[in-house]
Enzyme design. Structure first.
Site, PDB file in Angstrom:
ATOM      1  N   HIS A 154       0.834  -1.202   0.000  1.00 27.82           N
ATOM      2  CA  HIS A 154       0.000   0.000   0.000  1.00 27.82           C
ATOM      3  C   HIS A 154       0.877   1.265   0.000  1.00 27.82           C
ATOM      4  O   HIS A 154       0.712   2.140  -0.854  1.00 27.82           O
ATOM      5  CB  HIS A 154      -0.898  -0.014   1.250  1.00 27.82           C
ATOM      6  CG  HIS A 154      -1.797   1.178   1.370  1.00 27.82           C
ATOM      7  ND1 HIS A 154      -3.112   1.149   0.973  1.00 27.82           N
ATOM      8  CD2 HIS A 154      -1.583   2.432   1.836  1.00 27.82           C
ATOM      9  CE1 HIS A 154      -3.662   2.345   1.185  1.00 27.82           C
ATOM     10  NE2 HIS A 154      -2.751   3.139   1.718  1.00 27.82           N
ATOM     11  N   GLU A 155       1.799   1.328   0.924  1.00 27.76           N
ATOM     12  CA  GLU A 155       2.650   2.519   1.013  1.00 27.76           C
ATOM     13  C   GLU A 155       3.537   2.642  -0.224  1.00 27.76           C
ATOM     14  O   GLU A 155       3.831   3.748  -0.671  1.00 27.76           O
ATOM     15  CB  GLU A 155       3.492   2.500   2.294  1.00 27.76           C
ATOM     16  CG  GLU A 155       2.702   2.429   3.605  1.00 27.76           C
ATOM     17  CD  GLU A 155       1.632   3.513   3.761  1.00 27.76           C
ATOM     18  OE1 GLU A 155       1.783   4.591   3.179  1.00 27.76           O
ATOM     19  OE2 GLU A 155       0.629   3.243   4.471  1.00 27.76           O
ATOM     20  N   HIS A 175       1.709   4.667  -2.749  1.00 23.17           N
ATOM     21  CA  HIS A 175       1.824   6.114  -2.507  1.00 23.17           C
ATOM     22  C   HIS A 175       3.193   6.628  -2.956  1.00 23.17           C
ATOM     23  O   HIS A 175       3.317   7.659  -3.606  1.00 23.17           O
ATOM     24  CB  HIS A 175       1.682   6.414  -1.006  1.00 23.17           C
ATOM     25  CG  HIS A 175       0.267   6.374  -0.496  1.00 23.17           C
ATOM     26  ND1 HIS A 175      -0.713   7.200  -0.970  1.00 23.17           N
ATOM     27  CD2 HIS A 175      -0.322   5.616   0.459  1.00 23.17           C
ATOM     28  CE1 HIS A 175      -1.857   6.963  -0.317  1.00 23.17           C
ATOM     29  NE2 HIS A 175      -1.651   5.992   0.549  1.00 23.17           N
ATOM     30  N   GLU A 178      -4.618   7.886  -2.797  1.00 17.21           N
ATOM     31  CA  GLU A 178      -5.146   6.621  -2.281  1.00 17.21           C
ATOM     32  C   GLU A 178      -5.469   5.671  -3.435  1.00 17.21           C
ATOM     33  O   GLU A 178      -5.356   4.456  -3.293  1.00 17.21           O
ATOM     34  CB  GLU A 178      -6.392   6.907  -1.424  1.00 17.21           C
ATOM     35  CG  GLU A 178      -6.832   5.782  -0.532  1.00 17.21           C
ATOM     36  CD  GLU A 178      -5.905   5.507   0.654  1.00 17.21           C
ATOM     37  OE1 GLU A 178      -4.978   6.299   0.900  1.00 17.21           O
ATOM     38  OE2 GLU A 178      -6.113   4.476   1.311  1.00 17.21           O
TER      39      GLU A 178
END
Lengths: 497, 497
Positions: free
Chosen positions: A267-268, A271, A297
């Protein structure tokens, strides 16, 4: 050259100091969450307060404001230059609109509220937190009034996190989503193909082994660890950038249920990738970062869910899991896929799967709108929370801690933030379908050709930074702005076929 | 209350932003040396340049300068308040004196020179570095002229590192030291009690084991690791503070000759302790840090040499060494003591023992004085270096890398810095004798009563921060300023009795 207009060049020259303050704040922010000794918080708090005041002063300096206004009247600006003016005008407008007493009051109230919230949550005592929450909603409403809004005070707050987003957009998107999601949840859970629970969720792992897995995944993704990036440990995973050449992510190791740290890293990474792929020519300018929380997001959820939770990624990563986590050897790639994709209506947002997640957001967004419009009172929140939870997911919190007290956001004064999570989920599915016209996604993931996906994202979205406002960027990149149909389609295809 | 004068209070309020910029620069500096990804240097360089310009602007802001001037005329200031005025006046004076072109030129030249120096050193090519070195001495001489000096241009440069230090002081101190040290070196090396070499210098250790030893030592010293302090790894050991509540040290692990990392940790601890024991009421003010490099080095050398290399510390720490480093078991505490205290005239300053170390400084200081006064030329340096080395220590470099090219300081433009190392050594011995009137030092160290030593240092020196100029502080604390007799006495007692 990206920037040619002499006025813009003058603005950017003056902006470098503002950028430098932001850079310093990022380094301090990262340090605070990772390595700072505990009592260092005293010195850090003083420094951050001084620098945020300075930031505001520099943004509102009359000469600077005048330059930006003058530039805004130029007719021959290119898209990058227009972007610079747009972003600065927005910031100037907000900083001018909010009276210092309100900024100070919000800061003071939320500083205290965060401490009280933590305590209230651990004691399961809503009454303790109530006066703070009431005050935060009250101050937020005042802030919305100062900033100005069209049809609903929520407009002003939403816009701070997602430029151009209005209450009616959120209502429309969520209205389209709610019935379809509800139906989908019933179907998926009753079909029973995707498990509600999985025994791997209970199995302990060794953090040092899991770190190897996480780093291996980042290596497959060509994440420039050590060169332009880092992976560290913090209480809550986050991504932060010090500029385009230095982007850092964190994860945590709970010691059990290894998919949690693994998906937080993926997830990170999503980003971080956005930040790493911005055109370096936009460095040190107001458009050298991601354009909005929703678009950000969208990138992280794309990598986490569309890539990370896919069958082909599970197969791709299986040998690495088997090599480093002894207990995985008992399971087939298919077992692991179902472990990655358990579906169960549950009470806690941060633990929710991709099928039920958005219901948590719908609930919060509805409550925020009602509170801001004075249609309900703080006293009504726990009961409403419970009813809506039951209506949306068929579960009811037994405590405040698993209900209205579960999130930190309101105590921080982040009202209007939650909807961007769902925007991100919508966007991740939209990108999936748009991308599939150019790339056979499952095949690319299965072959580890992640660079093809990255290149696509870079050209369509990432490289532009904040040049275009979110809606315009998405129309340019995907032919349309946020649309809830693709997410429903994606989830149905994945979970019901 | 420490600060009562309303003018001073106004100054300190304005100073908080300057302090915050300094705090941010420290965090960025620490990060650059420890965790920053390599390409992050691009963004970091831009940010640091912008913030150092801002720092100068804030210090030279007319309203601020005027306030400081006005405060300087007040007659009823207390010592702390006088300290604030003194430190700010010094900074204003220097920043006003140096014309921007010279600051820019020095910065540009030294940035390039550091790169060239590294290359020149590794290629053993003095010619390559020569033009840069000539230019740096030339610009430094110009800087001295702009700042102003009394009898020797070196005066102005010395003063930047050690407030109030003049060339004649250095000459007097070093003249007192040189013959005694020379005699001492001959006696110690011919007596042969202290070995020239020790087999432990060749023995490899495991860094993770050594880290345990280092942390254990810091624990004995009550270093507040995790609370107000950190220990990290960097290419060159250093101490840096983010304020009084957050002080960080680093070490390195060469993997062989374990005393090197151990004494670097004890050395940096000495610096850190100074910072940690400053009166918290001086936080965020211009006097909330150590007063000078000499006084700072005095603290670090005290802990490294007077405490760390003593017999009683060797005995105290022996069990910890034995427990964690298997190879130590073959040696007695006495063996270890001699390993910690080998004495050999050698070519490289940073590896020098406490008996020969100051000769390296004398040599450099003499050359700096001659260069600045145009009595010699850059071309003369290698030959002079070689002759003086032979005269002082009886050894001659075979390469430039082990001679004139060995230190980074000149390439950084740090001319006038070297003498502070010897000031520190003098001070460490002075503190030893002054302290022995109140504390049986060997006994306290042997019993691990380090807090008694720390308390003594705190009350006499540390807590004052930069309230008093170095000379005045030392007279207050020890009854006299820097004096070379004690060091000779200490070394004679330790090495010849």
């Amino acid at each position: 050259m990206v920037f040619e207009n002499p006025l813009i060049k003058e603005i950017l020259e003056k902006y470098r100091l503002i950028w430098a303050i932001g850079h310093a704040s990022s380094v301090m922010g990262w340090d605070s969450e990772t390595y700072m000794p505990t009592e260092g918080v005293k010195d850090r708090a003083v420094a951050r307060a001084e620098l945020s005041l300075l930031h505001q002063q520099l943004i509102l300096k009359p000469e600077f404001v005048e330059l930006v206004e003058k530039a805004g009247q130029q007719e021959d600006l290119n898209d990058y230059e227009k972007g610079v003016v747009r972003v600065l005008q927005r910031e100037i407008k907000i900083m001018k609109a909010l009276p210092p007493w309100l900024v100070a009051e919000l800061s003071k109230t939320t500083q205290e509220a965060m401490v009280v919230w933590r305590e209230a949550k651990s004691r399961n005592d809503f009454n303790m937190f109530k006066p703070y929450l009431a005050k935060i909603f009250d101050l937020s409403r005042k802030a919305a009034d100062y900033i100005g809004w069209e049809k609903h005070p929520y407009d002003a707050l939403l816009d701070m996190y997602e430029e151009g987003l209005r209450t009616k957009d959120v209502v429309n998107l969520f209205d389209g989503l709610k019935p379809s999601l509800k139906q989908l949840i019933v179907k998926v859970t009753s079909a029973g193909k995707y498990p509600r629970e999985h025994e791997l969720e209970k199995i302990a792992y060794e953090p040092s082994k899991m770190e190897i897995v996480n780093k291996k995944i980042l290596e497959f993704f060509k994440f420039p660890l050590g060169k332009r990036a880092r992976l560290d440990v913090s209480a809550h995973p986050f991504t932060i950038d010090m500029g385009i050449h230095d982007v850092r992510i964190t994860t945590r190791y709970e010691g059990v249920d290894f998919k949690r740290t693994m998906f937080s890293v993926i997830h990170e990474f999503g980003h971080a990738l956005y930040q790493l792929q911005i055109d370096p020519a936009l460095s040190y300018t107001p458009i050298g970062s991601g354009v909005s929380l929703g678009v950000h997001e969208g990138q992280s959820r794309f990598w986490e869910n569309i890539v990370g939770r896919s069958k082909s990624f599970t197969e791709f990563i299986y040998p690495v899991l088997k090599e480093n986590l002894e207990f995985v050897r008992k399971y087939t790639p298919e077992d692991i896929y179902y472990y990655f994709n358990t579906v169960r209506p549950s009470l806690i947002r941060v633990d929710a799967d991709e099928v039920t997640y958005n219901m948590h957001i719908l609930l919060r967004a509805e409550l925020e709108m009602l509170m801001l419009n004075n249609e309900i009172k703080v006293d009504d929140l726990p009961e409403l929370w419970s009813c809506k939870m039951d209506e949306l997911l068929g579960v009811k919190p037994k405590t405040y801690a698993e209900g209205v007290l579960q999130d930190i956001h309101w105590s921080m004064g982040s009202i209007g933030y939650f909807p961007t999570y769902t925007l991100g989920n919508l966007l991740s599915a939209q990108m999936r379908y748009a991308m599939s016209k150019d790339i056979r996604l499952e095949e690319a993931v299965g072959n580890g050709e992640f660079d093809r996906i990255q290149e696509w994202q870079k050209e369509r979205i990432h490289k532009w930074g904040a040049t275009y406002p979110p809606k315009q960027l998405l129309e340019k990149a995907l032919g349309e702005s946020y649309n809830s149909e693709y997410l429903v389609k994606y989830l149905s295809e994945k979970y019901l076929s």
